[in-house]
Design a protein around this motif. Structure first.
Motif, PDB file in Angstrom:
ATOM      1  N   ILE A 110       6.056  -4.086 -30.331  1.00 48.83           N
ATOM      2  CA  ILE A 110       7.083  -4.945 -31.167  1.00 48.83           C
ATOM      3  C   ILE A 110       7.333  -3.892 -32.616  1.00 48.83           C
ATOM      4  CG2 ILE A 110       7.966  -6.828 -32.424  1.00 48.83           C
ATOM      5  CD1 ILE A 110       7.552  -7.112 -29.483  1.00 48.83           C
ATOM      6  N   ALA A 111       8.738  -3.292 -32.706  1.00 49.73           N
ATOM      7  CA  ALA A 111       9.127  -2.749 -33.827  1.00 49.73           C
ATOM      8  C   ALA A 111       9.003  -3.532 -35.087  1.00 49.73           C
ATOM      9  CB  ALA A 111      10.389  -1.919 -33.701  1.00 49.73           C
ATOM     10  N   LYS A 112       8.116  -3.018 -36.151  1.00 50.73           N
ATOM     11  CA  LYS A 112       7.962  -3.647 -37.235  1.00 50.73           C
ATOM     12  C   LYS A 112       8.846  -2.971 -38.753  1.00 50.73           C
ATOM     13  CE  LYS A 112       3.877  -6.070 -35.829  1.00 50.73           C
ATOM     14  NZ  LYS A 112       3.010  -5.535 -35.144  1.00 50.73           N
ATOM     15  N   ARG A 113       8.973  -1.670 -38.388  1.00 56.85           N
ATOM     16  CA  ARG A 113       9.534  -0.852 -39.242  1.00 56.85           C
ATOM     17  C   ARG A 113      10.447  -0.086 -38.708  1.00 56.85           C
ATOM     18  NH1 ARG A 113       7.711   4.227 -41.610  1.00 56.85           N
ATOM     19  NH2 ARG A 113       5.986   4.322 -40.174  1.00 56.85           N
ATOM     20  N   PHE A 114      11.439   0.559 -39.639  1.00 58.33           N
ATOM     21  CA  PHE A 114      12.717   1.293 -38.934  1.00 58.33           C
ATOM     22  C   PHE A 114      12.902   2.707 -40.185  1.00 58.33           C
ATOM     23  CE2 PHE A 114      13.061  -3.052 -37.821  1.00 58.33           C
ATOM     24  CZ  PHE A 114      13.198  -2.965 -36.268  1.00 58.33           C
ATOM     25  N   ALA A 115      13.520   3.477 -39.634  1.00 61.76           N
ATOM     26  CA  ALA A 115      13.720   4.690 -40.513  1.00 61.76           C
ATOM     27  C   ALA A 115      14.861   5.307 -40.066  1.00 61.76           C
ATOM     28  CB  ALA A 115      12.577   5.631 -40.750  1.00 61.76           C
ATOM     29  N   ASN A 116      16.116   5.864 -40.708  1.00 67.56           N
ATOM     30  CA  ASN A 116      16.982   6.572 -40.193  1.00 67.56           C
ATOM     31  C   ASN A 116      16.579   7.907 -40.166  1.00 67.56           C
ATOM     32  OD1 ASN A 116      19.090   4.521 -40.309  1.00 67.56           O
ATOM     33  ND2 ASN A 116      19.278   4.616 -42.685  1.00 67.56           N
ATOM     34  N   VAL A 117      16.936   8.641 -39.077  1.00 70.81           N
ATOM     35  CA  VAL A 117      16.562   9.968 -38.863  1.00 70.81           C
ATOM     36  C   VAL A 117      17.825  10.988 -39.014  1.00 70.81           C
ATOM     37  CG1 VAL A 117      15.595  11.367 -36.712  1.00 70.81           C
ATOM     38  CG2 VAL A 117      14.790   9.012 -37.034  1.00 70.81           C
ATOM     39  N   THR A 118      17.528  11.909 -39.831  1.00 65.73           N
ATOM     40  CA  THR A 118      18.322  13.089 -40.106  1.00 65.73           C
ATOM     41  C   THR A 118      18.078  14.241 -39.055  1.00 65.73           C
ATOM     42  OG1 THR A 118      19.187  12.317 -42.230  1.00 65.73           O
ATOM     43  CG2 THR A 118      19.329  14.654 -41.461  1.00 65.73           C
ATOM     44  N   PRO A 119      18.515  14.420 -37.966  1.00 71.36           N
ATOM     45  CA  PRO A 119      18.105  15.509 -37.202  1.00 71.36           C
ATOM     46  C   PRO A 119      17.995  16.802 -38.055  1.00 71.36           C
ATOM     47  CG  PRO A 119      19.909  14.492 -36.170  1.00 71.36           C
ATOM     48  CD  PRO A 119      19.631  14.069 -37.556  1.00 71.36           C
ATOM     49  N   SER A 120      16.613  17.483 -37.433  1.00 69.43           N
ATOM     50  CA  SER A 120      16.083  18.729 -38.304  1.00 69.43           C
ATOM     51  C   SER A 120      15.280  19.369 -37.077  1.00 69.43           C
ATOM     52  CB  SER A 120      15.322  18.334 -39.436  1.00 69.43           C
ATOM     53  OG  SER A 120      14.524  19.445 -40.063  1.00 69.43           O
ATOM     54  N   ASP A 121      15.390  20.840 -37.455  1.00 71.69           N
ATOM     55  CA  ASP A 121      14.676  21.620 -36.536  1.00 71.69           C
ATOM     56  C   ASP A 121      13.262  21.738 -36.928  1.00 71.69           C
ATOM     57  OD1 ASP A 121      16.793  21.861 -34.814  1.00 71.69           O
ATOM     58  OD2 ASP A 121      17.366  23.916 -35.640  1.00 71.69           O
ATOM     59  N   SER A 122      12.715  21.276 -38.226  1.00 73.68           N
ATOM     60  CA  SER A 122      11.431  21.561 -38.640  1.00 73.68           C
ATOM     61  C   SER A 122      10.799  20.014 -39.309  1.00 73.68           C
ATOM     62  CB  SER A 122      11.655  22.718 -39.831  1.00 73.68           C
ATOM     63  OG  SER A 122      12.166  22.142 -40.926  1.00 73.68           O
ATOM     64  N   THR A 123      11.522  19.242 -39.711  1.00 74.93           N
ATOM     65  CA  THR A 123      11.085  17.917 -40.348  1.00 74.93           C
ATOM     66  C   THR A 123      10.417  17.065 -39.216  1.00 74.93           C
ATOM     67  OG1 THR A 123      12.368  18.104 -42.122  1.00 74.93           O
ATOM     68  CG2 THR A 123      11.590  16.086 -41.743  1.00 74.93           C
ATOM     69  N   VAL A 124       9.259  16.936 -39.147  1.00 78.19           N
ATOM     70  CA  VAL A 124       8.550  16.192 -38.154  1.00 78.19           C
ATOM     71  C   VAL A 124       8.332  14.683 -38.857  1.00 78.19           C
ATOM     72  CG1 VAL A 124       6.000  15.789 -37.358  1.00 78.19           C
ATOM     73  CG2 VAL A 124       6.875  18.110 -37.592  1.00 78.19           C
ATOM     74  N   ILE A 125       8.779  13.770 -37.706  1.00 81.64           N
ATOM     75  CA  ILE A 125       8.552  12.249 -37.981  1.00 81.64           C
ATOM     76  C   ILE A 125       7.153  12.004 -38.060  1.00 81.64           C
ATOM     77  CG2 ILE A 125       8.799   9.900 -37.001  1.00 81.64           C
ATOM     78  CD1 ILE A 125      11.081  11.285 -35.434  1.00 81.64           C
TER      79      ILE A 125
END
Length: 79
Positions: free
Chosen positions: A6-21
């Motif tokens: 069950i998802a409890k937290r959400f985050a907008n994602v800006t596509p990036s070739d180097s930024t890791v989630i």
């Protein structure tokens, strides 16, 4: 039913070739149709053709700018 899925937290994602989630996600919500270039925990990048409103299940660690044309991407987390 397991609370882990069950998802409890959400985050907008800006596509990036180097930024890791930082925490591998449960999946990605797609706001606008296109192509999603994303890597799982193994680091392998796959290209998905996605439609608006689609939920792509998987433990994603990177959404690449190169190759991603989908918009409105949101990562879902269990904690």
């Amino acid at each position: 039913m397991s609370d882990v899925l069950i998802a409890k937290r959400f985050a907008n994602v800006t596509p990036s070739d180097s930024t890791v989630i930082s925490d591998a996600s449960l999946g990605l919500y797609i706001g606008g149709a296109g192509t999603l270039a994303a890597a799982g925990t193994d680091g392998v990048v796959a290209n998905f053709t996605v439609v608006a409103g689609q939920l792509v299940a998987g433990r994603f660690t990177l959404v690449k700018a190169t190759g991603t044309t989908a918009t409105g991407i949101v990562a879902l987390f269990s904690v």
